[in-house]
Write an enzyme that holds these catalytic residues in place. Structure first.
Site, mmCIF file in Angstrom:
data_model
loop_
_atom_site.group_PDB
_atom_site.id
_atom_site.type_symbol
_atom_site.label_atom_id
_atom_site.label_comp_id
_atom_site.label_asym_id
_atom_site.label_seq_id
_atom_site.Cartn_x
_atom_site.Cartn_y
_atom_site.Cartn_z
ATOM 1 N N ARG A 45 0.856 -1.201 0.000
ATOM 2 C CA ARG A 45 0.000 0.000 0.000
ATOM 3 C C ARG A 45 0.883 1.239 0.000
ATOM 4 O O ARG A 45 1.734 1.384 0.881
ATOM 5 C CB ARG A 45 -0.905 -0.029 1.232
ATOM 6 N N SER A 114 -12.813 -2.689 -0.843
ATOM 7 C CA SER A 114 -13.065 -2.050 0.456
ATOM 8 C C SER A 114 -14.519 -1.630 0.614
ATOM 9 O O SER A 114 -15.076 -0.982 -0.272
ATOM 10 C CB SER A 114 -12.231 -0.767 0.579
ATOM 11 N N LYS A 143 -5.646 5.708 8.714
ATOM 12 C CA LYS A 143 -6.308 6.175 7.495
ATOM 13 C C LYS A 143 -7.287 7.273 7.863
ATOM 14 O O LYS A 143 -8.222 7.041 8.630
ATOM 15 C CB LYS A 143 -7.035 5.007 6.826
HETATM 16 N N1 3NM Z 1 -8.528 0.873 5.351
HETATM 17 P P1 3NM Z 1 -4.514 0.079 11.138
HETATM 18 S S1 3NM Z 1 -8.947 1.371 7.778
HETATM 19 C C1 3NM Z 1 -6.077 0.964 5.082
HETATM 20 O O1 3NM Z 1 -11.741 1.214 6.776
HETATM 21 C C2 3NM Z 1 -7.297 1.044 5.885
HETATM 22 O O2 3NM Z 1 -11.203 0.574 4.770
HETATM 23 C C3 3NM Z 1 -9.502 1.042 6.226
HETATM 24 O O3 3NM Z 1 -4.662 0.524 9.614
HETATM 25 C C4 3NM Z 1 -10.925 0.939 5.913
HETATM 26 O O4 3NM Z 1 -4.360 -1.407 11.129
HETATM 27 C C5 3NM Z 1 -7.354 1.311 7.248
HETATM 28 O O5 3NM Z 1 -3.242 0.770 11.560
HETATM 29 C C6 3NM Z 1 -6.189 1.523 8.161
HETATM 30 O O6 3NM Z 1 -5.708 0.577 11.874
HETATM 31 C C7 3NM Z 1 -5.778 0.260 8.846
#
Ligand code: 3NM
Length: 210
Positions: A45, A114, A143
């Site tokens: 990513r 997603s 994010k």
């Molecule tokens: N997508 P972490 S949340 C890349 O909700 C990503 O679709 C998301 O990172 C979504 O594991 C997210 O540090 C971040 O929380 C995930």
């Protein structure tokens, strides 16, 4: 289509995602560490650097993954996945639609998509995707987005709604809450900060099968 995703996970339930900012490592260096720690399926990513940089780094990472038997999914960029013959692409609503990506990449590609709520997940279940991601399950600083946390109860509803399509939970997932997320219906958890923040380094011995 879906079984290829589960095969690539090889029984593990952690789907690690690279992050150059948090890790301070190239994508290839991250892939090396993740494979060493037991990962068999990794998403690359890149949200800061140009497609040119991402392409070149992905090429190096993919060569390493191929040599070591791991599968790589490219985030957002079906063109890069196609050009490099990566194992698949992870798409969101602002990317190439999954139907178009499927035409480009063919039936064997692992396409992920997603979603952020039950309604979107129901729509995604009709798309030609190999897995659906749902998130953020919990609040996350990784994010920036206006999507409210989905929570565990809604995760279970999404599980029921998407049937047998593999479901990946993402957002705010840690070693501590991972078990409840998996028990609420996720087939796997996608992790970024839990892996790359210094106090929480990925370790296959405590991560993949809580
Ligand atoms: N997508 P972490 S949340 C890349 O909700 C990503 O679709 C998301 O990172 C979504 O594991 C997210 O540090 C971040 O929380 C995930």
């Amino acid at each position: 289509m879906s079984s290829k995703f589960l095969r690539a996970l090889a029984g593990k339930r952690v789907y690690p995602i690279t992050d150059r900012q948090l890790s301070k490592l190239s994508h290839a260096e991250q892939v090396g560490k993740l494979i060493e720690a037991g990962a068999t399926l990794i998403q690359l990513r890149e949200k800061i650097y140009s497609p040119a940089v991402f392409y070149h780094q992905s090429a190096v990472a993919l060569q390493m993954a191929r040599e070591r038997g791991a599968a790589l999914i490219i985030n957002d960029r079906a063109d890069i996945a196609l050009a490099l013959h990566a194992d698949g692409v992870h798409l969101g609503p602002d990317d190439l639609p999954p139907e178009a990506a499927r035409r480009l990449l063919g039936p064997a590609a692992i396409l992920g998509y997603s979603t952020h709520n039950l309604k979107q997940a129901r729509v995604a279940a009709q798309m030609p995707v190999a897995y659906i991601a749902i998130g953020p399950i919990f609040a996350t600083a990784t994010k920036l987005s206006s999507n409210p946390p989905v929570g565990l109860a809604n995760l279970s509803l999404v599980r029921e709604a998407v049937g047998s399509i593999p479901l990946v939970a993402i957002g705010g997932i840690t070693g501590e809450n991972m078990g409840t997320v998996l028990n609420s219906g996720a087939d796997a958890v996608a992790l970024i900060s839990q892996i790359w923040t210094p106090e929480a380094q990925f370790d296959s011995k405590n991560a993949p099968n809580p």
